[in-house]
Motif scaffolding. Structure first.
Motif, PDB file in Angstrom:
ATOM      1  N   PHE A  18      69.837 -18.000  39.519  1.00  0.00           N
ATOM      2  CA  PHE A  18      70.331 -17.707  38.157  1.00  0.00           C
ATOM      3  C   PHE A  18      69.253 -17.917  37.087  1.00  0.00           C
ATOM      4  O   PHE A  18      69.555 -18.226  35.952  1.00  0.00           O
ATOM      5  CB  PHE A  18      71.572 -18.555  37.796  1.00  0.00           C
ATOM      6  CG  PHE A  18      72.634 -18.619  38.857  1.00  0.00           C
ATOM      7  CD1 PHE A  18      72.750 -17.618  39.822  1.00  0.00           C
ATOM      8  CD2 PHE A  18      73.541 -19.671  38.898  1.00  0.00           C
ATOM      9  CE1 PHE A  18      73.734 -17.674  40.795  1.00  0.00           C
ATOM     10  CE2 PHE A  18      74.524 -19.733  39.878  1.00  0.00           C
ATOM     11  CZ  PHE A  18      74.617 -18.726  40.831  1.00  0.00           C
ATOM     12  N   HIS A  75      71.618 -19.089  32.213  1.00  0.00           N
ATOM     13  CA  HIS A  75      72.738 -18.319  32.778  1.00  0.00           C
ATOM     14  C   HIS A  75      73.409 -19.111  33.895  1.00  0.00           C
ATOM     15  O   HIS A  75      72.768 -19.897  34.583  1.00  0.00           O
ATOM     16  CB  HIS A  75      72.229 -16.980  33.320  1.00  0.00           C
ATOM     17  CG  HIS A  75      72.001 -15.948  32.254  1.00  0.00           C
ATOM     18  ND1 HIS A  75      73.026 -15.419  31.508  1.00  0.00           N
ATOM     19  CD2 HIS A  75      70.859 -15.344  31.806  1.00  0.00           C
ATOM     20  CE1 HIS A  75      72.523 -14.524  30.662  1.00  0.00           C
ATOM     21  NE2 HIS A  75      71.215 -14.474  30.817  1.00  0.00           N
ATOM     22  N   ASP A 118      77.883 -14.141  34.494  1.00  0.00           N
ATOM     23  CA  ASP A 118      78.628 -15.214  33.806  1.00  0.00           C
ATOM     24  C   ASP A 118      79.271 -14.717  32.506  1.00  0.00           C
ATOM     25  O   ASP A 118      79.634 -15.506  31.643  1.00  0.00           O
ATOM     26  CB  ASP A 118      77.714 -16.417  33.542  1.00  0.00           C
ATOM     27  CG  ASP A 118      76.567 -16.079  32.589  1.00  0.00           C
ATOM     28  OD1 ASP A 118      76.531 -14.930  32.098  1.00  0.00           O
ATOM     29  OD2 ASP A 118      75.707 -16.935  32.348  1.00  0.00           O
ATOM     30  N   SER A 149      74.189 -11.098  32.804  1.00  0.00           N
ATOM     31  CA  SER A 149      74.531 -11.905  33.969  1.00  0.00           C
ATOM     32  C   SER A 149      76.007 -11.776  34.315  1.00  0.00           C
ATOM     33  O   SER A 149      76.818 -11.331  33.497  1.00  0.00           O
ATOM     34  CB  SER A 149      74.188 -13.373  33.697  1.00  0.00           C
ATOM     35  OG  SER A 149      74.727 -14.206  34.687  1.00  0.00           O
TER      36      SER A 149
END
Length: 899
Positions: free
Chosen positions: A476, A495, A517, A515
């Motif tokens: 990440f 992220h 997320d 991302s």
């Protein structure tokens, strides 16, 4: 006007037979459900703008080279004009066809399906409404037919079969030719060939055996059947046809074992020799063969990728080579017998080999697995693609050929891009490396790695080409490197999910990262990589893209929405609900309908057009959508494929493929067939035990717009598709009024009012007329005309010059125009630089191509002059030394002028 399909790159051969054109300089290659024409003399490739419904399995080319019959997997045929490049007629054979072949005189053609051979009248030779008229149906073989060959005078043809027999049939009824089978083989017949101007025959079987058959009768010795008998048989055939639902023409039945009385005073064949090809250790299937009658050259290809060249009838081996480790699926020899074409369907290879000089005329291979990513060079001249096979390939957009392949990656390539100079290609891979390749020396000169092994899923490079960023899908994090030193500068953390996409602002030192997320973060490069802004989305973010002027950001999320952001003020400016436009197809094994499945689908790739007014979007469907950003409406949907050999093409399941036990797609048909043994029997050493017949799913993995604004490209399951605006004759006038006519333009031109004539020609917007007017202006008047040209027409003039450079031979004349226009209007053009950038890049691409060609020529001339001088000085011939510097300066000035 919307762009039209202009070419298929990235795939050069799939399956089916290769065919050389009549002149022997071009090669027809079936690529999926399309056909590509490779011009080997001019080093160009063109994909014809037509497609069959399923993958093409056989191609028949007429002897004059004007017509081709393309037949797909289910027996649907297209009659195609290779001159007009269009479909003339469609025909359905109802069953899969194994081979098709025109007679040498072009009057008839034979099609083989099941265990029958059908003789048709060739279209265009007789004035008939129906293009395909069935003449005769031939019965004989017990198993499926495999190959066809004609005698030189079109009197007879031979048909090979899977029942290990070969049958000789007459195109007309001959009194002394009874149709019987030739045996002598222990495996499937792969090919059969007649000798030149003779009934002598060669038959080749899959177990690598060659039988030579001698005939006791010459072609001239065939006696026509008496008219009475022929009329009787024809009437009987017509009576039978009335009873049949499907017309079969005149039926001709061959006999496998004729009696002695029937063969008396008839054509007889005797086997004079049987030869065996060298078997190299393991059992090696012979898979393809071709024979050149004039030079008596036999070429045979094997499952191991080896091919042999033999001289017949003595069976002398000329040479034996291995071109690949894959099965050779098709072989073809051109009319002169110099070039041999090989197609390997396993790797999608296409090779043309000149056997006398032992060199390649053409060597092309697509990506073995699907292409994942693509990028245009800044001038739009090249395209780089990355595939799941770990290869990075660079393609020339004008010739459609791949000119370099980089194989340094050990795993799938996930992203590729060019730097702003256009001479460096960067690629990110799942093997944990980002590599930089030099297009001058064709080498990997930088390899960027992370401190801990990481799988890179995305890549971006800034506008200066100095900063390289790659996103990781397992840690990440975003890694930042320096291109100059190759050192890791920073690791950006923040992220909480895999990084799905990165994009640098073209105008500022800002990096956008997307991302899973549900956030998009903006990182400021000048402020120690601090997070400048974080945008919260409703769903996982899949892709992010900046507008070419850097003022807008487009974001595609998992919920199917495309949102637009003013990133300076962190304000959302608009959104497009695109899920319904994707229009998903239903896969054969899907339990839910396409409509339900579409609810979970979204766009996986985005790209702004060169002017920033439109946005291209593609995903897991057969459609690419173009949206107008300002109006937020769908402008056009491009259907990238109509090939039903791919999965997820149909919206509804075909009920004919459903049984009481479920879908027929679940049944694993054909255990290997031609590919070798795939049925897991005890003790079988060959054959892939995990082999299962599967359909690749249609999808668009990446779309990119050309910087020149003239075309866009998409990497798909089919290959790399190009869509271009440059298509044929289009009447598209600009500010037209009643006085602007071709005759008035010619009148104005004759009065030497050049500026007025040019403006009128641009108003009518006919390319030929504009060219005629510009070329009528004397070079001494160019300066005056350029200075008096209205600003509105300068942009149109530059665009015309860019396209004229592609075809015109008046290089210096057009260079003078371009030079004067840019010098006189440069300051005004600079104020509209963002809007004009595509046009200027199009012009740069055209001039750069000529510069490369002319500079090579100049260097070659300088070398030759120096060589000639050195030779003359050695022989004692004195020449004034002053001439040489002048010549070199003159040649250098030519290449400098192009710069």
């Amino acid at each position: 006007l919307p762009p039209q399909f202009s070419g298929l790159l990235g795939t050069v051969y799939r399956r089916g037979n290769l065919s050389f054109t009549r002149d022997g300089n071009s090669l027809l290659s079936p690529v999926g459900n399309r056909i590509s024409l490779f011009d080997l003399k001019n080093n160009k490739c063109e994909t014809l703008p037509l497609a069959t419904r399923l993958n093409i399995v056989c191609v028949g080319l007429s002897p004059d080279g004007s017509l081709a019959i393309l037949i797909d997997e289910e027996g649907a045929a297209l009659l195609v004009s290779l001159i007009g490049k269009c479909v003339i007629h469609r025909f359905y054979f109802h069953k899969p066809v194994h081979s098709v072949s025109f007679s040498p005189d072009g009057k008839k053609f034979v099609v083989t399906k099941d265990n029958l051979a059908y003789l048709y009248h060739a279209p265009g030779k007789k004035r008939e409404f129906n293009a395909f008229v069935l003449d005769k149906t031939y019965y004989g073989p017990y198993d499926e037919t495999t190959c066809i060959d004609w005698t030189d005078d079109s009197k007879c043809f031979a048909v090979g079969s899977k029942d290990m027999s070969t049958w000789v049939f007459g195109a007309e009824r001959w009194a002394n030719l009874i149709y019987y089978s030739l045996g002598g083989h222990k495996d499937v017949i792969v090919a059969c060939f007649f000798e030149e101007n003779s009934l002598d025959l060669y038959t080749i079987s899959q177990d690598a055996a060659l039988c030579v058959w001698q005939c006791d009768t010459e072609l001239d010795g065939l006696k026509p059947m008496p008219p009475k008998d022929a009329a009787k048989e024809k009437k009987a055939a017509e009576d039978d046809e009335e009873l049949l639902e499907e017309p079969k023409g005149e039926e001709i039945h061959g006999k496998a074992d004729p009696s002695e009385q029937e063969t008396r005073n008839k054509v007889k064949y005797s086997r004079v020799a049987k030869y065996f090809f060298n078997k190299e250790g393991d059992f090696n299937n012979l898979t393809a063969a071709a024979y050149h009658k004039k030079t008596h050259l036999l070429v045979t290809g094997f499952a191991s990728g080896v091919f042999h060249l033999h001289e017949l009838p003595d069976f002398n081996l000329i040479h034996s080579l291995s071109i690949s480790d894959q099965r050779i699926a098709s072989i073809s020899i051109n009319c002169t017998g110099d070039w041999i074409a090989f197609g390997c369907s396993g790797l999608g290879q296409l090779l043309v080999w000149e056997w006398q000089s032992e060199s390649y005329v053409l060597k092309q291979q697509g990506h073995f697995n699907s292409m994942v990513s693509l990028a245009y060079s800044p001038d739009g001249q090249y395209i780089v693609t990355g595939g799941e096979d770990g290869k990075v390939k660079v393609w020339n957009t004008s010739s459609s050929f791949c000119f370099v392949t980089f194989t340094e990656h050990n795993s799938g390539v996930t992203a590729v891009t060019f730097t702003s100079t256009g001479y460096v290609v960067l690629s990110a891979s799942l093997d944990g490396t980002v590599r930089a390749f030099d297009l001058h020396r064709y080498r990997n000169f930088r390899t960027f790695t992370s401190p801990r092994p990481s799988q890179f899923s995305c890549l971006a490079v800034d506008s200066s080409g100095e900063i390289v960023a790659a996103g990781s899908q397992d840690s990440f994090e975003i890694f930042i490197w320096s291109m100059q030193s190759g050192r890791l500068l920073d690791v950006l953390a923040g992220h909480e999910g895999p990084i799905s996409s990165l994009s640098f602002n073209p105008m500022k030192c800002v990096l956008a990262s997307a991302s899973w997320d549900k956030t998009v973060k903006l990182w400021d490069m000048l402020d120690s990589w601090r997070t400048k802004e974080t945008f919260i989305m409703n769903s996982d973010v899949l892709v992010v893209a900046f507008r070419p002027d850097g003022k807008e950001l487009a974001v595609a999320a998992l919920n199917g929405q495309i949102t637009f952001w003013d990133h300076e003020n962190a304000v959302q400016t608009g959104s497009i609900e695109g899920r319904h436009d994707l229009q998903m197809g239903r896969k054969e094994l899907d339990k839910i309908t396409a409509k339900q499945a579409a609810k979970g689908k979204s766009f996986t790739t985005l790209c702004y057009s060169a002017d920033g007014q439109s946005i291209l979007a593609g995903g897991l469907s057969k459609f690419v959508c173009i949206y107008n950003v300002k109006e937020q409406i769908l402008v056009k949907k491009f259907e990238i494929s109509c090939n039903y050999s791919l999965d997820a093409m149909e919206e509804y399941l075909d009920r004919r493929k459903m049984t009481e036990f479920g879908s027929m797609a679940l049944i694993d048909e054909g255990g290997g067939g031609d590919e070798g043994v795939a049925i897991p029997l005890p003790g079988v050493k060959r054959g892939d035990m995990s082999y299962r017949h599967f359909k690749p799913e249609i999808r668009v993995t990446c779309v990119r717009f050309c910087p020149t604004g003239r075309s866009w490209a998409a990497t798909t399951t089919e290959g790399l598709l190009l869509y271009s605006l440059d298509s044929g004759l289009i009447f598209d006038p600009f500010e037209l009024d009643i006085d602007v006519t071709p005759s008035n333009i010619h009148k104005t031109l004759s009065q030497k009012e050049y500026t007025m004539a040019i403006v009128m020609a641009f108003k009518l917007n006919e390319k030929k007329l504009i060219q005629e007017v510009i070329e009528a202006v004397p070079s001494s008047e160019v300066d005056v005309v350029c200075s008096s040209l209205p600003d509105l027409y300068v942009e149109k003039f530059l665009e015309f010059l860019a396209s004229a450079f592609e075809t015109s031979c008046h290089l210096e004349f057009y260079l003078i125009w371009a030079h004067k226009l840019l010098m006189l209007h440069g300051q005004k053009l600079k104020t509209r630089s963002v809007k004009l950038l595509p046009v200027i890049q199009f012009l740069q691409k055209s001039i750069q191509r000529h510069f490369e060609d002319v500079s090579k020529l100049c260097e070659w001339n300088i070398y030759n002059i120096k060589y000639a001088l050195a030779i003359s000085q050695q022989r004692g011939t004195k020449r004034p030394a002053e001439e040489t510097p002048g010549d070199e300066e003159e040649l250098d000035s030519d290449s400098d002028y192009l710069m």
